[in-house]
Design an enzyme around this catalytic site. Structure first.
Site, PDB file in Angstrom:
ATOM      1  N   LYS A  41       0.819  -1.199   0.000  1.00 37.60           N
ATOM      2  CA  LYS A  41       0.000   0.000   0.000  1.00 37.60           C
ATOM      3  C   LYS A  41       0.859   1.258   0.000  1.00 37.60           C
ATOM      4  O   LYS A  41       0.452   2.321  -0.449  1.00 37.60           O
ATOM      5  CB  LYS A  41      -0.865   0.033   1.278  1.00 37.60           C
ATOM      6  CG  LYS A  41      -1.766  -1.137   1.451  1.00 37.60           C
ATOM      7  CD  LYS A  41      -2.529  -1.020   2.785  1.00 37.60           C
ATOM      8  CE  LYS A  41      -3.248  -2.289   3.138  1.00 37.60           C
ATOM      9  NZ  LYS A  41      -3.748  -2.238   4.544  1.00 37.60           N
ATOM     10  N   GLY A  42       2.055   1.134   0.576  1.00 36.86           N
ATOM     11  CA  GLY A  42       2.863   2.308   0.917  1.00 36.86           C
ATOM     12  C   GLY A  42       3.144   3.284  -0.205  1.00 36.86           C
ATOM     13  O   GLY A  42       3.195   4.495   0.020  1.00 36.86           O
ATOM     14  N   GLU A  97       8.039   2.181  -5.521  1.00 39.97           N
ATOM     15  CA  GLU A  97       7.982   1.683  -4.141  1.00 39.97           C
ATOM     16  C   GLU A  97       8.218   2.852  -3.179  1.00 39.97           C
ATOM     17  O   GLU A  97       8.847   3.853  -3.533  1.00 39.97           O
ATOM     18  CB  GLU A  97       9.041   0.582  -3.983  1.00 39.97           C
ATOM     19  CG  GLU A  97       9.298   0.072  -2.600  1.00 39.97           C
ATOM     20  CD  GLU A  97       8.123  -0.581  -1.910  1.00 39.97           C
ATOM     21  OE1 GLU A  97       7.006  -0.031  -1.999  1.00 39.97           O
ATOM     22  OE2 GLU A  97       8.319  -1.595  -1.226  1.00 39.97           O
ATOM     23  N   ASP A  98       7.702   2.716  -1.953  1.00 40.24           N
ATOM     24  CA  ASP A  98       7.891   3.789  -0.989  1.00 40.24           C
ATOM     25  C   ASP A  98       9.321   3.867  -0.467  1.00 40.24           C
ATOM     26  O   ASP A  98       9.922   4.935  -0.421  1.00 40.24           O
ATOM     27  CB  ASP A  98       6.876   3.689   0.186  1.00 40.24           C
ATOM     28  CG  ASP A  98       6.863   2.324   0.870  1.00 40.24           C
ATOM     29  OD1 ASP A  98       7.679   1.442   0.513  1.00 40.24           O
ATOM     30  OD2 ASP A  98       6.013   2.124   1.765  1.00 40.24           O
ATOM     31  N   ASP A 101      14.768  -0.855   1.615  1.00 36.22           N
ATOM     32  CA  ASP A 101      15.389  -1.183   2.902  1.00 36.22           C
ATOM     33  C   ASP A 101      16.339  -2.372   2.690  1.00 36.22           C
ATOM     34  O   ASP A 101      17.466  -2.191   2.253  1.00 36.22           O
ATOM     35  CB  ASP A 101      14.285  -1.458   3.925  1.00 36.22           C
ATOM     36  CG  ASP A 101      14.794  -1.701   5.328  1.00 36.22           C
ATOM     37  OD1 ASP A 101      15.991  -1.508   5.584  1.00 36.22           O
ATOM     38  OD2 ASP A 101      13.987  -2.087   6.194  1.00 36.22           O
ATOM     39  N   LYS A 129      16.956   3.858   2.012  1.00 42.32           N
ATOM     40  CA  LYS A 129      17.458   3.820   3.378  1.00 42.32           C
ATOM     41  C   LYS A 129      18.873   3.254   3.411  1.00 42.32           C
ATOM     42  O   LYS A 129      19.139   2.237   2.770  1.00 42.32           O
ATOM     43  CB  LYS A 129      16.526   2.924   4.210  1.00 42.32           C
ATOM     44  CG  LYS A 129      16.625   3.127   5.691  1.00 42.32           C
ATOM     45  CD  LYS A 129      15.874   2.045   6.444  1.00 42.32           C
ATOM     46  CE  LYS A 129      14.475   2.463   6.792  1.00 42.32           C
ATOM     47  NZ  LYS A 129      13.935   1.682   7.935  1.00 42.32           N
ATOM     48  N   PHE A 150      13.598   4.388  11.315  1.00 42.95           N
ATOM     49  CA  PHE A 150      12.248   4.041  10.894  1.00 42.95           C
ATOM     50  C   PHE A 150      11.445   5.309  10.652  1.00 42.95           C
ATOM     51  O   PHE A 150      11.392   6.195  11.490  1.00 42.95           O
ATOM     52  CB  PHE A 150      11.563   3.148  11.939  1.00 42.95           C
ATOM     53  CG  PHE A 150      10.424   2.371  11.338  1.00 42.95           C
ATOM     54  CD1 PHE A 150      10.659   1.173  10.662  1.00 42.95           C
ATOM     55  CD2 PHE A 150       9.124   2.853  11.401  1.00 42.95           C
ATOM     56  CE1 PHE A 150       9.618   0.480  10.070  1.00 42.95           C
ATOM     57  CE2 PHE A 150       8.074   2.163  10.812  1.00 42.95           C
ATOM     58  CZ  PHE A 150       8.322   0.963  10.150  1.00 42.95           C
ATOM     59  N   ASP A 157       3.901   3.244   6.818  1.00 44.58           N
ATOM     60  CA  ASP A 157       3.172   2.888   8.031  1.00 44.58           C
ATOM     61  C   ASP A 157       4.054   2.279   9.105  1.00 44.58           C
ATOM     62  O   ASP A 157       5.172   1.824   8.854  1.00 44.58           O
ATOM     63  CB  ASP A 157       2.087   1.858   7.700  1.00 44.58           C
ATOM     64  CG  ASP A 157       2.689   0.485   7.398  1.00 44.58           C
ATOM     65  OD1 ASP A 157       3.555   0.394   6.510  1.00 44.58           O
ATOM     66  OD2 ASP A 157       2.312  -0.498   8.073  1.00 44.58           O
ATOM     67  N   ARG A 163      -0.057   6.302   8.049  1.00 48.10           N
ATOM     68  CA  ARG A 163       0.061   6.505   6.600  1.00 48.10           C
ATOM     69  C   ARG A 163      -0.487   7.864   6.167  1.00 48.10           C
ATOM     70  O   ARG A 163      -0.043   8.438   5.177  1.00 48.10           O
ATOM     71  CB  ARG A 163      -0.730   5.428   5.837  1.00 48.10           C
ATOM     72  CG  ARG A 163      -0.167   4.023   5.944  1.00 48.10           C
ATOM     73  CD  ARG A 163      -0.862   3.134   4.924  1.00 48.10           C
ATOM     74  NE  ARG A 163      -0.712   1.709   5.190  1.00 48.10           N
ATOM     75  CZ  ARG A 163       0.304   0.964   4.771  1.00 48.10           C
ATOM     76  NH1 ARG A 163       1.291   1.509   4.098  1.00 48.10           N
ATOM     77  NH2 ARG A 163       0.344  -0.328   5.035  1.00 48.10           N
TER      78      ARG A 163
HETATM   79  P1  IMP Z   1      12.599  -4.348   2.103  1.00 47.89           P
HETATM   80  O1  IMP Z   1      11.894  -5.471   1.409  1.00 47.89           O
HETATM   81  O2  IMP Z   1      13.311  -4.748   3.334  1.00 47.89           O
HETATM   82  O3  IMP Z   1      13.452  -3.495   1.177  1.00 47.89           O
HETATM   83  O4  IMP Z   1      11.497  -3.433   2.726  1.00 47.89           O
HETATM   84  C1  IMP Z   1      10.646  -2.717   1.989  1.00 47.89           C
HETATM   85  C2  IMP Z   1       9.336  -2.613   2.709  1.00 47.89           C
HETATM   86  O5  IMP Z   1       9.499  -2.536   4.127  1.00 47.89           O
HETATM   87  C3  IMP Z   1       8.665  -1.349   2.282  1.00 47.89           C
HETATM   88  O6  IMP Z   1       7.706  -1.629   1.309  1.00 47.89           O
HETATM   89  C4  IMP Z   1       8.023  -0.856   3.537  1.00 47.89           C
HETATM   90  O7  IMP Z   1       6.702  -1.344   3.578  1.00 47.89           O
HETATM   91  C5  IMP Z   1       8.761  -1.484   4.678  1.00 47.89           C
HETATM   92  N1  IMP Z   1       9.677  -0.561   5.364  1.00 47.89           N
HETATM   93  C6  IMP Z   1      11.018  -0.581   5.396  1.00 47.89           C
HETATM   94  N2  IMP Z   1      11.510   0.426   6.111  1.00 47.89           N
HETATM   95  C7  IMP Z   1      10.448   1.135   6.548  1.00 47.89           C
HETATM   96  C8  IMP Z   1      10.307   2.332   7.336  1.00 47.89           C
HETATM   97  O8  IMP Z   1      11.266   2.980   7.797  1.00 47.89           O
HETATM   98  N3  IMP Z   1       9.042   2.730   7.574  1.00 47.89           N
HETATM   99  C9  IMP Z   1       7.951   2.087   7.100  1.00 47.89           C
HETATM  100  N4  IMP Z   1       8.035   0.989   6.355  1.00 47.89           N
HETATM  101  C10 IMP Z   1       9.279   0.509   6.077  1.00 47.89           C
HETATM  102 MG    MG Z   2       4.878  -1.351   4.317  1.00 48.15          MG
END
Ligand code: IMP
Ligand code: MG
Length: 176
Positions: A41-42, A97-98, A101, A129, A150, A157, A163
């Site tokens: 959703k982000g 994507e939002d 990470d 990040k 975070f 979220d 959100r």
């Molecule tokens: P990844 O798969 O670890 O790269 O994470 C990506 C997903 O983790 C994103 O779509 C977010 O939903 C969530 N996420 C990672 N870091 C944060 C943050 O600081 N705040 C909120 N959501 C996060």
């Molecule tokens: Mg998320």
């Protein structure tokens, strides 16, 4: 749990950066029919603003991935919603994507789009990040680079809350 008093990135900065990214994307994808694949959703908030700057023949599809519980990545990525194949096959796709990470979500989402026969997949994230990557993913377009903390707001979220904040704030989970 504590929300930062001032935004890390305020609304005006977000709007300016989104406009810049839009201009860059219009230039880079000139002449090629583009499909924007939005990760729910982000990324919905960021994508909605970004799409206002893209050409009128841009197609929009949604994907839903889940890999997160609370603030710790769970390690598995599952898809509850995938784009229509005919909107992806043979087309240039911009995956939006939002936040990047660990890289797991984008790695899995890109594989899905490639599996649907995308001609090209480029990645656009609002936030990149400075966190250890589990998958080797580099975003082609980045709104802002942030430290490994975070953040919430503008679609992002914490357990499905925050959100609706119009700007991006940091959330300290264990404030001492
Ligand atoms: P990844 O798969 O670890 O790269 O994470 C990506 C997903 O983790 C994103 O779509 C977010 O939903 C969530 N996420 C990672 N870091 C944060 C943050 O600081 N705040 C909120 N959501 C996060
Ligand atoms: Mg998320």
């Amino acid at each position: 749990m504590r929300l930062s008093d001032a935004p890390l990135i305020d609304q005006a900065r977000i709007a300016r950066r989104v406009e810049e990214l839009g201009a860059q994307l219009r230039e880079d994808f000139q002449g090629a029919p583009l499909t924007v694949a939005v990760l729910l959703k982000g990324a919905a908030w960021f994508a909605a603003d970004l799409l206002r700057h893209l050409p009128h023949d841009t197609r929009v599809e949604f994907m839903r991935a889940q890999s997160y519980a609370g603030t710790a990545s769970t390690g598995t990525v599952e898809f509850g919603l995938l784009p229509a194949a005919e909107a992806i096959t043979g087309r240039d796709v911009l995956l939006v994507e939002d936040i990047l990470d660990t890289g797991r979500t984008l790695h899995a989402a890109r594989a899905q789009l490639q599996g649907l026969g995308a001609a090209k997949v480029k990645i656009c994230v609002l936030l990149d990040k400075a966190a250890p990557r589990v998958e080797a993913i580099t975003a082609d377009y980045v709104g802002f680079r942030i430290d490994d903390e975070f953040v919430v707001g503008y679609g992002l979220d914490y357990n499905e809350e925050y959100r609706t904040l119009p700007a991006i704030y940091t959330l300290s989970i264990n404030p001492h």
